[in-house]
Design an enzyme around this catalytic site. Structure first.
Site, PDB file in Angstrom:
ATOM      1  CE  LYS A  52      -3.771  -2.562   2.023  1.00 55.52           C
ATOM      2  NZ  LYS A  52      -4.645  -2.923   3.140  1.00 55.52           N
ATOM      3  CD  GLN A  96      -3.454  -4.500   6.236  1.00 57.96           C
ATOM      4  OE1 GLN A  96      -3.614  -3.463   5.609  1.00 57.96           O
ATOM      5  NE2 GLN A  96      -3.745  -5.677   5.729  1.00 57.96           N
ATOM      6  CG  ASP A 119      -9.708  -0.618   4.280  1.00 57.66           C
ATOM      7  OD1 ASP A 119      -9.313  -1.018   3.175  1.00 57.66           O
ATOM      8  OD2 ASP A 119      -9.059  -0.751   5.338  1.00 57.66           O
TER       9      ASP A 119
HETATM   10  N1  GUN Z   1      -6.525  -7.143   5.719  1.00 52.68           N
HETATM   11  C1  GUN Z   1      -6.679  -7.914   4.624  1.00 52.68           C
HETATM   12  N2  GUN Z   1      -7.233  -7.195   3.622  1.00 52.68           N
HETATM   13  C2  GUN Z   1      -7.421  -5.951   4.100  1.00 52.68           C
HETATM   14  C3  GUN Z   1      -7.949  -4.746   3.543  1.00 52.68           C
HETATM   15  O1  GUN Z   1      -8.369  -4.665   2.384  1.00 52.68           O
HETATM   16  N3  GUN Z   1      -7.974  -3.675   4.361  1.00 52.68           N
HETATM   17  C4  GUN Z   1      -7.529  -3.727   5.642  1.00 52.68           C
HETATM   18  N4  GUN Z   1      -7.606  -2.626   6.377  1.00 52.68           N
HETATM   19  N5  GUN Z   1      -7.043  -4.815   6.195  1.00 52.68           N
HETATM   20  C5  GUN Z   1      -6.983  -5.919   5.415  1.00 52.68           C
END
Ligand code: GUN
Length: 283
Positions: A52, A96, A119
């Protein structure tokens, strides 16, 4: 031979589009900033968070990293989110997941300002998707819609079958297909005659979390097949929920794993960061 839907290529195009928007905004004196919060040092989360941050660097979005120890309390994490909510230089907040068991994911997600919920996991974002109000779309299902549209497939009037009903993929996926005028059926572990229902699909989206579960017997000739699953087998090789070799000869178009849906999630996150700025400005 089916069209192989190239998620790497399409996500690259989307990231370039985001980079252009970010560059234009920068010329107007606007910077876009994403706060990325990681709790603990789960290796998979570290890889996702790293990807990211890389995508932010590519698109010109500022990323601000907050690495908290596994021992952080829920109150401390909520206090950080509160601070980020009030910080006008932060456009998006990403926590996350998964979080350690002593912290409630639901309370943490609800604490994020719906104006910064890039998200798209907040209940207000889910409600906005359902009612057509402005809000953030969850990145993976939004990425699936982009894959389908950018393959030249019109969703209007198509029989769409979604296998899986999670809050972050199955349910929002169904809503997005409905918004695109598809006729939508959602299947899950209690569905009777899954094979027959799946076989009705012009567009089949599979998010069940079982390696290679969907073979050609579940697929109508000429269907578009989107595989959201990702698994690593004993040999370390990646595969999806769809048995690609079995289904591919029957499909009109199909996503591979890896290189299908996976790369789209981060591209859509970048898109949401720019959307965050616009949403915040219009309110
Ligand atoms: N953990 C696994 N996939 C994701 C996601 O798309 N966003 C977040 N915040 N955590 C994750």
């Amino acid at each position: 031979m089916a069209i192989r839907i190239d998620g790497r290529k399409i996500s690259g195009i989307i990231k370039d589009e985001v980079r252009d928007s970010v560059e234009k905004l920068r010329k107007e004196g606007v910077e876009i900033t994403l706060a990325v919060v990681q709790v603990g040092e789960d290796p998979a989360s570290t890889v996702y968070v790293g990807n990211k941050k890389k995508a932010c660097a590519y698109t010109g979005i500022n990323s601000r990293a907050y690495n908290l120890p596994e021992s952080v309390t829920e109150a401390e994490l909520l206090a950080l989110i509160d601070e980020l909510n009030g910080d006008e230089s932060v456009n998006g907040i990403l926590v996350q997941l998964p979080l350690p068991p002593h912290i409630s994911e639901s309370r943490v997600i609800k604490a994020i300002s719906p104006l910064k919920d890039v998200d798209g996991f907040h209940v207000q974002s889910a409600g906005a998707l359902m009612t057509g109000e402005p809000g953030f779309l969850p990145c993976t299902p939004a990425g699936v819609i982009e894959l389908i549209k950018r393959t030249g497939v019109d969703i209007t009037g198509k029989e769409c079958v979604v296998i899986g009903r999670s809050n972050i993929v199955g349910k929002p996926m169904a809503m997005l297909l409905l918004r695109e005028n598809g006729t939508v059926t959602v299947c899950h572990s209690k569905t009777k005659n899954l094979r027959e229902v799946a076989k009705r699909a012009d567009i089949l989206v599979v998010a069940i979390g079982r390696p290679k579960f969907i073979d050609a017997s579940y697929v109508k000739e000429g269907a578009v097949v989107i595989d959201v699953g990702i698994h690593r087998n004993e040999g370390g090789k990646l595969c999806g929920d769809v048995d690609f070799d079995s289904v591919e000869p029957k499909a009109y178009a199909i996503t591979p794993v890896p290189g299908g849906v996976g790369p789209m999630t981060i591209a859509m996150l970048m898109k949401n960061c720019v959307a965050a700025y616009r949403l915040q400005k219009s309110i």
